[in-house]
Design a protein around this motif. Structure first.
Motif, PDB file in Angstrom:
ATOM      1  N   VAL A 156       2.769  -1.213   0.050  1.00  0.00           N
ATOM      2  CA  VAL A 156       4.215   0.476  -0.368  1.00  0.00           C
ATOM      3  C   VAL A 156       4.595   0.469   0.971  1.00  0.00           C
TER       4      VAL A 156
ATOM      5  N   PHE B 165       3.696   7.628  -4.218  1.00  0.00           N
ATOM      6  CA  PHE B 165       3.533   6.004  -3.432  1.00  0.00           C
ATOM      7  C   PHE B 165       4.274   6.010  -2.026  1.00  0.00           C
TER       8      PHE B 165
ATOM      9  N   LYS C  34      -0.337  -4.590 -12.080  1.00  0.00           N
ATOM     10  CA  LYS C  34      -1.851  -4.814 -11.173  1.00  0.00           C
ATOM     11  C   LYS C  34      -1.636  -3.733 -10.144  1.00  0.00           C
ATOM     12  N   ILE C  35      -0.176  -4.141  -9.508  1.00  0.00           N
ATOM     13  CA  ILE C  35      -0.199  -3.598  -8.410  1.00  0.00           C
ATOM     14  C   ILE C  35       0.073  -2.289  -7.751  1.00  0.00           C
ATOM     15  N   THR C  36       0.204  -1.823  -8.256  1.00  0.00           N
ATOM     16  CA  THR C  36       0.497   0.150  -8.360  1.00  0.00           C
ATOM     17  C   THR C  36      -0.603   0.472  -9.145  1.00  0.00           C
TER      18      THR C  36
ATOM     19  N   ARG D 152       9.931  -9.294  -5.890  1.00  0.00           N
ATOM     20  CA  ARG D 152       8.663  -8.490  -6.589  1.00  0.00           C
ATOM     21  C   ARG D 152       8.587  -7.411  -5.857  1.00  0.00           C
TER      22      ARG D 152
ATOM     23  N   TYR E 256      10.538   1.510  -6.890  1.00  0.00           N
ATOM     24  CA  TYR E 256      10.230   1.809  -7.259  1.00  0.00           C
ATOM     25  C   TYR E 256       9.610   2.917  -6.839  1.00  0.00           C
TER      26      TYR E 256
ATOM     27  N   ASP F 169       2.810  -8.038 -13.377  1.00  0.00           N
ATOM     28  CA  ASP F 169       2.510  -7.879 -11.611  1.00  0.00           C
ATOM     29  C   ASP F 169       2.224  -6.445 -11.557  1.00  0.00           C
ATOM     30  N   MET F 170       3.463  -6.172 -11.441  1.00  0.00           N
ATOM     31  CA  MET F 170       3.505  -4.919 -10.669  1.00  0.00           C
ATOM     32  C   MET F 170       2.570  -3.264 -11.643  1.00  0.00           C
TER      33      MET F 170
ATOM     34  N   LEU G 185       9.013  -3.192  -6.166  1.00  0.00           N
ATOM     35  CA  LEU G 185       7.713  -1.867  -5.423  1.00  0.00           C
ATOM     36  C   LEU G 185       8.247  -1.554  -5.135  1.00  0.00           C
TER      37      LEU G 185
ATOM     38  N   PRO H  12      -0.056 -12.978  -7.330  1.00  0.00           N
ATOM     39  CA  PRO H  12       0.155 -12.013  -6.125  1.00  0.00           C
ATOM     40  C   PRO H  12      -0.498 -11.304  -5.615  1.00  0.00           C
ATOM     41  N   LEU H  13      -1.109 -10.485  -6.214  1.00  0.00           N
ATOM     42  CA  LEU H  13      -2.768  -9.638  -5.558  1.00  0.00           C
ATOM     43  C   LEU H  13      -3.642 -10.100  -4.874  1.00  0.00           C
TER      44      LEU H  13
ATOM     45  N   ALA I  30      -2.743  -1.345   1.052  1.00  0.00           N
ATOM     46  CA  ALA I  30      -2.037  -0.688  -0.049  1.00  0.00           C
ATOM     47  C   ALA I  30      -1.164  -0.267   0.741  1.00  0.00           C
TER      48      ALA I  30
ATOM     49  N   PHE J  32      -3.563  -0.929  -7.967  1.00  0.00           N
ATOM     50  CA  PHE J  32      -4.207  -1.358  -7.068  1.00  0.00           C
ATOM     51  C   PHE J  32      -4.387  -0.565  -5.680  1.00  0.00           C
ATOM     52  N   VAL J  33      -2.974  -0.124  -6.143  1.00  0.00           N
ATOM     53  CA  VAL J  33      -1.688   0.800  -4.626  1.00  0.00           C
ATOM     54  C   VAL J  33      -2.200   2.229  -5.889  1.00  0.00           C
TER      55      VAL J  33
ATOM     56  N   TYR K 269      -2.053 -11.353  -0.975  1.00  0.00           N
ATOM     57  CA  TYR K 269      -1.725 -10.134  -0.334  1.00  0.00           C
ATOM     58  C   TYR K 269      -2.941 -10.008   0.314  1.00  0.00           C
TER      59      TYR K 269
END
Lengths: 486, 96
Positions: free
Chosen positions: A311, A373, B34-36, A356, A363, B31-32, A360, A416-417, A307, B38-39, A420
């Motif tokens: 970021v 974040f 899901k990723i955010t 992507r 953002y 996608d984002m 990310l 994607p996850l 995570a 997770f984060v 990762y």
């Protein structure tokens, strides 16, 4: 394969220096091996056949003049995000089009000075973003042990060519595991030096607080000899460390007696892939049999590594990749206005994963989300660094699995996850700037390689290489294999 | 964690100067999210007393004598440009 290709880089350079063979013959053998294996492996994006033969000729002349370097005549492949003057640097992206590097990266210049023959540029996930090499916009590279499987990424081409004996050594770059993961999947040694040990000048920046250049080799001894060439201060990279470089080859004493080996028990116990866990446990048992002390250790915040990484690395990437705007280099998609041209150029040139990550990162750094974040990830990064400091108070090296599984089939991971998560074990060392390597320690029942991840404190590469060498020598009878494709 | 809506994706893409297709917008919103999501597990971590680590090494300004060093020639610097004239980068008009 040619008999010469069965030798390691160290012995090959020795024979060339002693005029027992020539750089020309070695280079010709590698070029023939490339022709034989590339149709199935696809590790290279560009092979510089004429240039390699010309460099070999120059090395043979230098041998006659008594001025041959440590890597005299050894063919080396370079990941295609590292500059080699006059050749393409594509980053496996459409964005860079027909970009030709206007200068040598410092690592490239050091290899040339040591007599290495630069044979070509290898495939990668676009801009080094990925864990399987499938994000390359230009080519699909396959695993030499089984071409239905991926080589790992992002430095997939550099791992695959060394495994296929179509280069003796190669350079990759590692931001969260991009050297160690493909090394683990391809059954070669992959070494990520400590942050700052090797110059990043001439490496296309992805995440500047994490990126490091490092080598792939078929032995720890070869890793040490190329690290002697690569390591050291560079005035062109202010983050390169101004501290002495030990002789890494001289440090390979082959001794594990008294070494304190840290093991995070849960990594092995909770590993779904029992073959990987068993191979790593067997390597740990072997270290103990050779006189090492096994110490149970914990890294309480390491589970948050992925995570934090996605970021931090994406934030840095969104900033670094802002330079690709079609003005100074690379693709330009013309439009009525300048600003419109930027949008179209970047929308057309970058592939989905790169977009992507830029999204990310943008953002995570944007107004209203920065502290939530990026700020929080940077604080958890501190906790991960502290975990390692605490752990290394009671051990000299931390070992465990390099990847949660062996090389998976091409196309198997579309989310994607889930991709990762490949880097779960390699990311924490990157966040803390440590040195770490993947050492082949076994195979699963289908014959795919398994890598042991070995981590040591920053700038303890001499210690780490020494331990790895000792273990490698002990495991050699069981582990030393060559893929059938070679 | 709230799902990322398409308006946010469009806004972020504008900040990043990325042209996205409608299909991209839908895909990145999913996608984002899901990723955010997770984060956002990082919110559960106690970071009391933890400074931010922005870089693994202590980075200080480094100085050298202000003397010219060998570097690029202008023709090298523009050699990869999509368009150039007299060794300047040439771009489409940005103002009327």
């Amino acid at each position: 394969m040619h008999e010469l290709l069965k030798l390691d880089a160290t012995e090959t350079a020795r024979r060339i220096r002693a005029a027992e063979t020539t750089a020309h013959d070695v280079t010709a053998a590698v070029l023939a091996q490339i022709k034989a294996t590339e149709p199935r492996v696809g590790a290279y994006l560009h092979v510089d056949e004429a240039g390699a033969l010309a460099q070999a000729k120059a090395v043979d002349a230098s041998v006659k003049a008594g001025k041959a370097g440590a890597l005299a005549g050894v063919p080396v492949a370079i990941k295609d995000n590292i500059h080699v003057h006059g050749q393409q640097t594509s980053c496996a992206s459409r964005m860079l089009g027909d970009f030709k590097a206007p200068y040598d990266a410092t690592v490239t210049a050091r290899l040339r000075a040591a007599g290495a023959v630069l044979v070509g540029k290898t495939n990668l996930d676009e801009f080094a973003m990925g864990s399987s090499c499938e994000n390359s916009a230009l080519k699909q590279t396959r695993n030499p042990w089984n071409v239905a499987h991926v080589p790992g990424g992002s430095s997939g081409g550099s791992a695959a060519c060394v495994a296929a004996h179509s280069a003796y050594l190669s350079l990759g770059s590692d931001t969260g595991g991009s050297i160690r993961l493909p090394a683990s999947f391809c059954g070669v040694v992959g070494f990520k030096p400590s942050y700052g040990r090797v110059s990043r000048y001439g490496l296309v920046a992805f995440a500047s607080s994490l990126d490091q250049v490092g080598p792939f080799a078929r032995s720890v001894r070869d890793t040490a000899i190329i690290m002697n060439v690569l390591a050291g201060r560079d005035a062109h990279d202010t983050t390169s460390a101004d501290r002495p470089v030990p002789n890494y080859v001289a440090g390979l004493r082959g001794e594990l007696r008294g070494v304190r080996v840290g093991v995070v028990r849960s990594y092995l116990d909770q590993m779904p892939n029992r073959e990987v866990a068993a191979a790593c446990q067997a390597a740990i048992d072997r270290m103990q049999a050779l006189g090492a002390t096994i110490v149970e250790t914990v890294l309480p915040h390491a589970d948050h590594g992925i995570a934090v990484y996605y970021v931090v690395a994406s934030a840095e990437a969104s900033s670094n990749l802002a330079r690709f705007d079609g003005v100074r280099y690379g693709l330009r998609v013309e439009s009525e206005s300048g600003i419109e041209s930027y949008f179209r150029t970047r929308g057309t040139g970058f592939g989905p994963e790169v977009k992507r990550r830029i999204m990310l990162g943008t953002y995570a750094l944007s107004a209203g989300h920065w502290e939530e974040f990026y700020g929080r990830a940077a604080r958890v990064r501190t906790l991960i660094c502290r975990d390692f400091e605490n752990a290394f108070a009671s051990c000299d090296v931390i070992v465990g699995p390099c990847a949660p599984f062996t090389a998976f089939k091409a196309g198997a991971k579309s989310d994607p996850l889930s991709m990762y998560l490949c880097d779960i074990f390699t990311i924490p060392a990157s966040l803390a700037g440590l040195c770490a390597l993947s050492l082949p320690v076994g195979y699963d029942k289908s014959g795919l390689p398994i890598g042991l991840h070995m981590q040591a404190p920053a700038f303890a590469e001499d210690r780490l290489l020494g331990f790895a060498h000792a273990l490698e020598q002990a495991l050699k009878p069981e582990v030393d294999r060559t893929p059938a494709i070679a | 964690m709230r799902a990322m809506d398409e308006a946010t994706v469009r806004h972020v893409a504008r900040l990043a100067r990325l042209e996205l297709t409608e299909a991209d917008v839908r895909r990145f919103a999913a996608d984002m999210s899901k990723i955010t999501d997770f984060v956002s597990a990082l919110r559960e971590v106690d970071v009391q007393g933890a400074e931010m680590t922005l870089h693994p090494i202590a980075n200080r300004n480094q100085w050298r004598e202000d003397e010219a060093q060998p570097g690029f020639k202008r023709e090298d610097a523009v050699s990869n440009a999509a368009d150039s004239e007299q060794n300047f980068f040439k771009v489409p008009p940005v103002i009327e």
